[in-house]
Design an enzyme around this catalytic site. Structure first.
Site, mmCIF file in Angstrom:
data_model
loop_
_atom_site.group_PDB
_atom_site.id
_atom_site.type_symbol
_atom_site.label_atom_id
_atom_site.label_comp_id
_atom_site.label_asym_id
_atom_site.label_seq_id
_atom_site.Cartn_x
_atom_site.Cartn_y
_atom_site.Cartn_z
ATOM 1 N N MET A 1 -1.865 -4.362 31.386
ATOM 2 C CA MET A 1 -3.305 -4.312 31.915
ATOM 3 C C MET A 1 -3.928 -2.821 31.140
ATOM 4 O O MET A 1 -4.621 -2.073 31.708
ATOM 5 C CB MET A 1 -3.174 -4.258 33.493
ATOM 6 C CG MET A 1 -4.816 -4.261 33.731
ATOM 7 S SD MET A 1 -5.750 -5.757 33.391
ATOM 8 C CE MET A 1 -5.559 -7.035 34.807
ATOM 9 N N THR B 1 -1.035 -11.945 22.029
ATOM 10 C CA THR B 1 -2.050 -11.366 20.789
ATOM 11 C C THR B 1 -1.778 -9.979 20.841
ATOM 12 O O THR B 1 -2.660 -9.317 20.211
ATOM 13 C CB THR B 1 -3.704 -11.486 21.291
ATOM 14 O OG1 THR B 1 -3.613 -10.837 22.872
ATOM 15 C CG2 THR B 1 -4.106 -12.953 21.472
ATOM 16 N N ARG C 1 1.838 -7.969 19.651
ATOM 17 C CA ARG C 1 2.671 -7.614 18.536
ATOM 18 C C ARG C 1 3.709 -8.731 18.601
ATOM 19 O O ARG C 1 4.343 -8.982 19.675
ATOM 20 C CB ARG C 1 3.185 -6.580 18.334
ATOM 21 C CG ARG C 1 2.201 -5.337 18.116
ATOM 22 C CD ARG C 1 1.702 -5.669 16.358
ATOM 23 N NE ARG C 1 0.961 -4.444 16.170
ATOM 24 C CZ ARG C 1 -0.506 -4.513 16.119
ATOM 25 N NH1 ARG C 1 -1.145 -5.572 16.459
ATOM 26 N NH2 ARG C 1 -1.199 -3.522 15.435
ATOM 27 N N GLU D 1 5.224 -11.009 9.816
ATOM 28 C CA GLU D 1 3.852 -11.747 9.643
ATOM 29 C C GLU D 1 3.886 -11.520 8.254
ATOM 30 O O GLU D 1 4.015 -10.501 7.501
ATOM 31 C CB GLU D 1 2.861 -11.078 10.382
ATOM 32 C CG GLU D 1 2.705 -11.232 11.778
ATOM 33 C CD GLU D 1 1.891 -10.628 12.694
ATOM 34 O OE1 GLU D 1 0.861 -10.024 11.887
ATOM 35 O OE2 GLU D 1 1.598 -10.735 13.832
ATOM 36 N N HIS E 1 -3.001 -14.068 12.886
ATOM 37 C CA HIS E 1 -3.229 -12.510 13.420
ATOM 38 C C HIS E 1 -4.840 -12.272 13.152
ATOM 39 O O HIS E 1 -5.154 -11.280 12.252
ATOM 40 C CB HIS E 1 -2.410 -11.485 12.590
ATOM 41 C CG HIS E 1 -2.350 -10.396 13.395
ATOM 42 N ND1 HIS E 1 -1.333 -9.408 13.428
ATOM 43 C CD2 HIS E 1 -3.272 -9.659 14.391
ATOM 44 C CE1 HIS E 1 -1.598 -8.363 14.090
ATOM 45 N NE2 HIS E 1 -2.705 -8.443 14.645
ATOM 46 N N ALA F 1 -7.163 -11.882 15.473
ATOM 47 C CA ALA F 1 -8.020 -11.508 16.982
ATOM 48 C C ALA F 1 -9.128 -10.712 16.664
ATOM 49 O O ALA F 1 -10.064 -10.643 17.259
ATOM 50 C CB ALA F 1 -6.936 -10.764 17.959
HETATM 51 C C1 GLV Z 1 -4.529 -5.489 15.554
HETATM 52 O O1 GLV Z 1 -3.646 -6.160 15.649
HETATM 53 C C2 GLV Z 1 -4.772 -3.983 15.997
HETATM 54 O O2 GLV Z 1 -3.873 -3.527 16.377
HETATM 55 O O3 GLV Z 1 -5.949 -3.472 15.719
#
Ligand code: GLV
Length: 323
Positions: free
Chosen positions: A155, A237, A239, A268, A287, A289
């Site tokens: 969190m 989201t 690793r 990846e 990847h 996000a």
């Molecule tokens: C992406 O995965 C980041 O850690 O910014």
């Protein structure tokens, strides 16, 4: 006065790159793929600063090859590609890009959760490939979201933003793991701090937001999937290595859990022939996000702030080590 030298390991948005180029002699790696390890070492040899990406390993060997290096500015919030103790030991400041990618990443976590829960990947593929025969009362049945239980593993900022969306939008009850209770989460989301095993047993959706380190590597394996509900959806989201992918594939195939949505994998890129792509109940994104125009611009600005402070020998605005 000679300008400091900086290697930038990929083209990054002008919002940051232009400021770096105004203050330093910049060598930007032009390719789409990362510089190979030996090339990276060679290019940083006489550099004062490095802009690295999560695909660039910054380890003791690289640091030894770059005796003038003062600062590593990672164009990411995660810094598992950087050997922090080695940097600290050599007095190299390391910075990252926290905060600015929180919303974009939480948006993708929710997107994957919805897509996996509602079988979007599978049903869209079926439609495109001629398996949409009619409106079927028993076709493509997914999971409901409203009022269900969400388990947030880790969190931090992104976990909180994900929980806020799903609590506010779908009235989900929120459970979470963290190193300690988070009063903000308890107060704002009515969230409850629990042990991982309890979270797994009680949650309908489990969203992973923990850092990758020695204690989280392989956190999700066969045993964890067995503890989850057969109707549960896993979202990752953070690793890839937090999840044992062979165990996940088996859990998805056997129906131990209902579905998974992944923005991160190990390795990846995930090779195109990987079995996870072939499982209808697994949604895999490459990847992405933080991949919005505004977020990547903001990351570039933070990245430049860190780099330029480090070149001036000042504390970084967003430091991850204590130099
Ligand atoms: C992406 O995965 C980041 O850690 O910014």
């Amino acid at each position: 006065m000679t300008r400091p030298k900086v290697f930038v390991a990929r083209r990054i948005p002008a919002a940051g790159l232009d400021r770096i180029a105004a203050a330093a002699a910049v060598d930007v790696w032009p390719d789409r793929l990362p510089p190979p390890v030996e090339v990276l070492r060679e290019r940083v040899r006489d550099c004062d600063g490095l802009v690295s990406l999560l695909t660039d390993k910054v380890d003791a060997a690289l640091l030894a090859a770059a005796p003038r290096l003062k600062v590593v500015s990672n164009f990411a919030v995660g810094v598992n590609n950087v050997d922090l103790p080695a940097c600290t030991a050599r007095g190299v400041r390391v910075g990252n890009t926290p905060g600015v990618l929180t919303d974009a990443t939480a948006d993708i976590a929710v997107t994957l959760l919805l897509a996996a829960a509602r079988r979007l990947g599978e049903s869209m593929t079926d439609a495109k490939e001629g398996r949409w025969l009619t409106w079927e009362p028993l076709g493509w049945l997914g999971q409901d979201l409203s009022g269900r239980t969400l388990g947030i593993v880790g969190m931090g900022r992104i976990g909180f933003a994900t929980a806020k969306r799903l609590h506010g939008g779908w009235g989900m009850r929120v459970l979470y793991t963290a190193r300690g209770p988070k009063p903000d989460a308890d107060r704002e989301l009515g969230a409850r701090w629990v042990e991982l095993d309890d979270l797994l047993a009680e949650s309908d959706f489990v969203s992973v937001h923990a850092d990758l380190n020695d204690s989280t590597q392989g956190l999700f394996g066969a045993e964890q999937f067995r503890r989850m509900k057969p109707s549960a959806v896993l979202v990752n989201t953070s690793r890839g290595p937090l999840v044992d992918q062979a165990a996940l594939a088996e859990a998805l195939r056997a129906g131990t859990i209902f579905a998974a949505g992944l923005d991160v994998t190990d390795p990846e890129p995930l090779p195109p022939d990987h079995e996870l792509y072939r499982l209808p109940n697994c949604v895999v994104a490459p990847h992405v996000a933080s991949a919005t125009v505004g977020t990547r611009d903001a990351m570039a600005r933070l990245c430049a702030d860190n780099l330029l402070a480090g070149l001036r020998g000042e504390k970084l605005p967003h430091p991850v080590n204590d130099v």
